[in-house]
Design a protein around this motif. Sequence first.
Motif, PDB file in Angstrom:
ATOM      1  N   SER A  40       0.948  -1.179  -0.073  1.00 29.33           N
ATOM      2  CA  SER A  40      -0.177  -0.047  -0.086  1.00 29.33           C
ATOM      3  C   SER A  40       0.847   1.140   0.125  1.00 29.33           C
ATOM      4  O   SER A  40       1.971   1.182   0.442  1.00 29.33           O
ATOM      5  CB  SER A  40      -0.955   0.033   1.324  1.00 29.33           C
ATOM      6  N   TYR A  41       0.340   2.294  -0.328  1.00 27.58           N
ATOM      7  CA  TYR A  41       1.140   3.615  -0.614  1.00 27.58           C
ATOM      8  C   TYR A  41       0.139   4.799  -0.195  1.00 27.58           C
ATOM      9  O   TYR A  41      -1.140   4.625  -0.506  1.00 27.58           O
ATOM     10  CB  TYR A  41       1.763   3.708  -2.020  1.00 27.58           C
ATOM     11  N   ARG A  42       0.639   5.700   0.260  1.00 26.94           N
ATOM     12  CA  ARG A  42      -0.065   6.918   0.361  1.00 26.94           C
ATOM     13  C   ARG A  42       0.743   8.179   0.740  1.00 26.94           C
ATOM     14  O   ARG A  42       1.980   7.954   1.078  1.00 26.94           O
ATOM     15  CB  ARG A  42      -0.780   7.037   1.763  1.00 26.94           C
ATOM     16  N   LEU A  43       0.277   9.378   0.529  1.00 27.20           N
ATOM     17  CA  LEU A  43       1.015  10.655   0.656  1.00 27.20           C
ATOM     18  C   LEU A  43       0.971  11.194   1.964  1.00 27.20           C
ATOM     19  O   LEU A  43      -0.253  11.208   2.531  1.00 27.20           O
ATOM     20  CB  LEU A  43       0.414  11.714  -0.319  1.00 27.20           C
ATOM     21  N   LEU A  44       2.020  11.019   2.896  1.00 22.65           N
ATOM     22  CA  LEU A  44       1.877  11.395   4.091  1.00 22.65           C
ATOM     23  C   LEU A  44       1.850  13.154   4.115  1.00 22.65           C
ATOM     24  O   LEU A  44       1.013  13.553   5.219  1.00 22.65           O
ATOM     25  CB  LEU A  44       3.043  10.873   4.949  1.00 22.65           C
ATOM     26  N   SER A  45       2.634  13.765   3.458  1.00 24.45           N
ATOM     27  CA  SER A  45       2.491  15.338   3.614  1.00 24.45           C
ATOM     28  C   SER A  45       3.077  15.954   2.241  1.00 24.45           C
ATOM     29  O   SER A  45       3.982  15.164   1.529  1.00 24.45           O
ATOM     30  CB  SER A  45       3.398  15.584   4.735  1.00 24.45           C
ATOM     31  N   ALA A  46       2.662  17.066   2.062  1.00 25.39           N
ATOM     32  CA  ALA A  46       3.142  17.741   0.898  1.00 25.39           C
ATOM     33  C   ALA A  46       3.419  19.095   1.273  1.00 25.39           C
ATOM     34  O   ALA A  46       2.663  19.750   2.349  1.00 25.39           O
ATOM     35  CB  ALA A  46       2.076  17.847  -0.256  1.00 25.39           C
ATOM     36  N   GLN A  47       4.538  19.919   0.943  1.00 25.75           N
ATOM     37  CA  GLN A  47       4.834  21.176   1.404  1.00 25.75           C
ATOM     38  C   GLN A  47       5.353  22.049   0.447  1.00 25.75           C
ATOM     39  O   GLN A  47       6.158  21.588  -0.341  1.00 25.75           O
ATOM     40  CB  GLN A  47       5.903  20.878   2.778  1.00 25.75           C
ATOM     41  N   LEU A  48       4.785  23.237   0.453  1.00 21.67           N
ATOM     42  CA  LEU A  48       5.389  24.020  -0.689  1.00 21.67           C
ATOM     43  C   LEU A  48       6.065  25.467   0.353  1.00 21.67           C
ATOM     44  O   LEU A  48       5.328  26.080   1.056  1.00 21.67           O
ATOM     45  CB  LEU A  48       4.361  24.699  -1.456  1.00 21.67           C
ATOM     46  N   THR A  49       7.358  25.667   0.290  1.00 19.08           N
ATOM     47  CA  THR A  49       8.119  26.867   0.955  1.00 19.08           C
ATOM     48  C   THR A  49       8.584  27.707  -0.087  1.00 19.08           C
ATOM     49  O   THR A  49       9.236  27.468  -0.995  1.00 19.08           O
ATOM     50  CB  THR A  49       9.099  26.255   1.654  1.00 19.08           C
ATOM     51  N   ARG A  50       8.407  29.208   0.065  1.00 17.03           N
ATOM     52  CA  ARG A  50       8.925  30.012  -0.685  1.00 17.03           C
ATOM     53  C   ARG A  50      10.263  30.476  -0.334  1.00 17.03           C
ATOM     54  O   ARG A  50      10.652  30.624   1.016  1.00 17.03           O
ATOM     55  CB  ARG A  50       8.037  31.441  -0.474  1.00 17.03           C
TER      56      ARG A  50
END
Length: 143
Positions: A40-50
């Motif tokens: 199984s797979y899943r996205l744990l977190s996504a982050q966009l930093t300037r």
Amino acid sequence: MTTNQLTKAVANTLTQHFPNIPTYPATVGGNSTPAEKGISYRLLSAQLTRERSDRFVQSHAFEIRWLETDNIPATLPDELFEALETINVEGTPYRATEMRWETENDTPRMLVYYTMRTTKVSESAATMQQLEQRPTALKAAKE
């Protein structure tokens, strides 16, 4: 690149490298019973930093789980490392910045982190075509 594109690329990579093993997106909140065998797979977190006004850092963390806790192949960590080190997202290769194999509650999992820098293309402003000068009241009085 969108988070959805990256998640699909991870899923496609797992399916290609493990063709005889079922691959599932992980269920969130336990609404359905998990499969007994497979990955199984899943996205744990996504982050966009300037970083600057036009430059950003995107970070994505994925969790890959082996679902058979009593039948873990000895070569599984190495095979997952090899499969997920570089993934192809719509023709562009992306390399993992960190990969970790660990066991949580007797369930083996791999954490994979992908980090990339992106630049926002700014729209060009319309340039002034012609500057028109008119005498002001103060300037006209001196002349």
